[in-house]
Design an enzyme around this catalytic site. Sequence first.
Site, PDB file in Angstrom:
ATOM      1  NE  ARG A 172      -3.642   0.550   2.002  1.00  0.00           N
ATOM      2  CZ  ARG A 172      -5.099   0.679   2.443  1.00  0.00           C
ATOM      3  NH1 ARG A 172      -5.247   1.513   3.355  1.00  0.00           N
ATOM      4  NH2 ARG A 172      -6.250   0.204   1.927  1.00  0.00           N
ATOM      5  CG  HIS A 180      -8.500  -0.113  -2.836  1.00  0.00           C
ATOM      6  ND1 HIS A 180      -7.703  -0.993  -2.379  1.00  0.00           N
ATOM      7  CD2 HIS A 180      -9.046   0.383  -1.745  1.00  0.00           C
ATOM      8  CE1 HIS A 180      -7.829  -1.348  -1.016  1.00  0.00           C
ATOM      9  NE2 HIS A 180      -8.636  -0.524  -0.615  1.00  0.00           N
ATOM     10  CD  GLN A 210     -12.969  -2.000  -0.467  1.00  0.00           C
ATOM     11  OE1 GLN A 210     -12.132  -1.895   0.313  1.00  0.00           O
ATOM     12  NE2 GLN A 210     -14.308  -2.520  -0.369  1.00  0.00           N
ATOM     13  CG  ASP A 221     -13.582   6.191  -0.968  1.00  0.00           C
ATOM     14  OD1 ASP A 221     -13.457   6.146   0.486  1.00  0.00           O
ATOM     15  OD2 ASP A 221     -12.466   6.077  -1.297  1.00  0.00           O
ATOM     16  CB  CYS A 265     -14.113   0.946   0.130  1.00  0.00           C
ATOM     17  SG  CYS A 265     -13.318   2.629   0.386  1.00  0.00           S
ATOM     18  NE  ARG A 277     -10.028  -5.469   0.760  1.00  0.00           N
ATOM     19  CZ  ARG A 277      -9.255  -4.240   1.176  1.00  0.00           C
ATOM     20  NH1 ARG A 277     -10.090  -3.243   1.784  1.00  0.00           N
ATOM     21  NH2 ARG A 277      -8.051  -4.359   1.076  1.00  0.00           N
TER      22      ARG A 277
HETATM   23  N1  NVA Z   1      -9.748   6.707  -1.209  1.00  0.00           N
HETATM   24  C1  NVA Z   1      -9.433   6.077   0.162  1.00  0.00           C
HETATM   25  C2  NVA Z   1      -9.615   4.884   0.141  1.00  0.00           C
HETATM   26  C3  NVA Z   1      -9.352   4.120   1.537  1.00  0.00           C
HETATM   27  C4  NVA Z   1      -9.350   2.944   1.568  1.00  0.00           C
HETATM   28  C5  NVA Z   1      -8.109   6.673   0.256  1.00  0.00           C
HETATM   29  O1  NVA Z   1      -7.206   6.479  -0.472  1.00  0.00           O
HETATM   30  O2  NVA Z   1      -7.803   7.180   1.536  1.00  0.00           O
HETATM   31  N1   CP Z   2     -11.174  -0.126   2.677  1.00  0.00           N
HETATM   32  C1   CP Z   2      -9.770  -0.409   2.866  1.00  0.00           C
HETATM   33  O1   CP Z   2      -9.018  -0.527   2.279  1.00  0.00           O
HETATM   34  O2   CP Z   2      -9.626  -0.149   4.285  1.00  0.00           O
HETATM   35  P1   CP Z   2      -8.390   0.426   5.178  1.00  0.00           P
HETATM   36  O3   CP Z   2      -7.885   1.430   4.697  1.00  0.00           O
HETATM   37  O4   CP Z   2      -8.730   0.131   6.430  1.00  0.00           O
HETATM   38  O5   CP Z   2      -7.459  -1.007   4.661  1.00  0.00           O
END
Ligand code: NVA
Ligand code: CP
Length: 304
Positions: free
Chosen positions: A103, A130, A133, A222, A262, A290
């Site tokens: 990540r 992502h 997800q 989101d 998500c 997930r």
């Molecule tokens: N769009 C959000 C998703 C978090 C799972 C982010 O990138 O922070």
């Molecule tokens: N939806 C998701 O990826 O959650 P986290 O940021 O908690 O991993």
Amino acid sequence: MKKDLLSIYDLNKEDIELIFARALELKKKHKEGVSHRSLNCKTLGMIFEKTSTRTRVSFEVGMFQLGGHAVYLSAEATQISRGETMSDTGKVLSRYLDGIMIRTSSQDRVEKLAASSTVPVINGLSDLLHPCQILTDLFTIREKRKNYCGLNFAYVGDGNNVTNSWINAAIRLNFNLNIGCPEGYEPNERIMAIAAREARSKIEIIYDPLEAVKNVDVISTDVWTSMGSEGQEEERRKVFQKYQVNAGLLQQAKKDVLVMHCLPAHRGEEITDEVIDGPHSIVFDQAENRLHLQKAILETLIKD
Ligand code: NVA
Ligand code: CP
């Protein structure tokens, strides 16, 4: 040859269907307490350059349940924070591990890691995409509605990594997708251009949120401010006000509309308590899945 999952585009429809079928089997085995240690003694490294609750826990627990082990590698606690390149990190980690999940910020870092690694690399979120997800979201829809084909989807909110992966999925799996976002917050241009060129379904940006959700079967949303865009919260709160998923918005959709997020949610911003805790919401099933879906991905990529 090793296979990565950097984007939904790394999979074809058949691969995705196989992953869904296996995720369903693994979920059943888990619920029935049947052992399923298909990754006995295998190891997964998990690089986190951004925070996480679901991704970290679901991958770590998933590896354990499959008989393997996961190693948590926060950027700060490794030499990554002192500038060791993705390329060298990939070469070294491949000597210890059977797979790597990452990540991070730019998709370019994910790709550099994958290019230098001799083991499978999984994108656990970048600023662009992502994939784990959205594969999970579609698996969840498939459980609730038997199939995702023939359904109309709307994504309401910021055109971000989650939106971009929804678009990739709509192109690959051929379903209609409306994107209800404000001007200036559209999804990635290159991905929209691919949609315009290749999609056999309707993938459209509709700036009016009420119009975007009209008669749809599924509404997904989101956060308005993603990780890495902190500092823009105040401005975004103003711009996105009318894109909130609330009871009024739901009235425009089908009566049995499913609502997805998500998570983590900013309750009272992109979604109201009433909706996220209400009868249309499937967000916590989505979060649970997930685990099951990623176990199927791990098996597919890592198993000998
Ligand atoms: N769009 C959000 C998703 C978090 C799972 C982010 O990138 O922070
Ligand atoms: N939806 C998701 O990826 O959650 P986290 O940021 O908690 O991993």
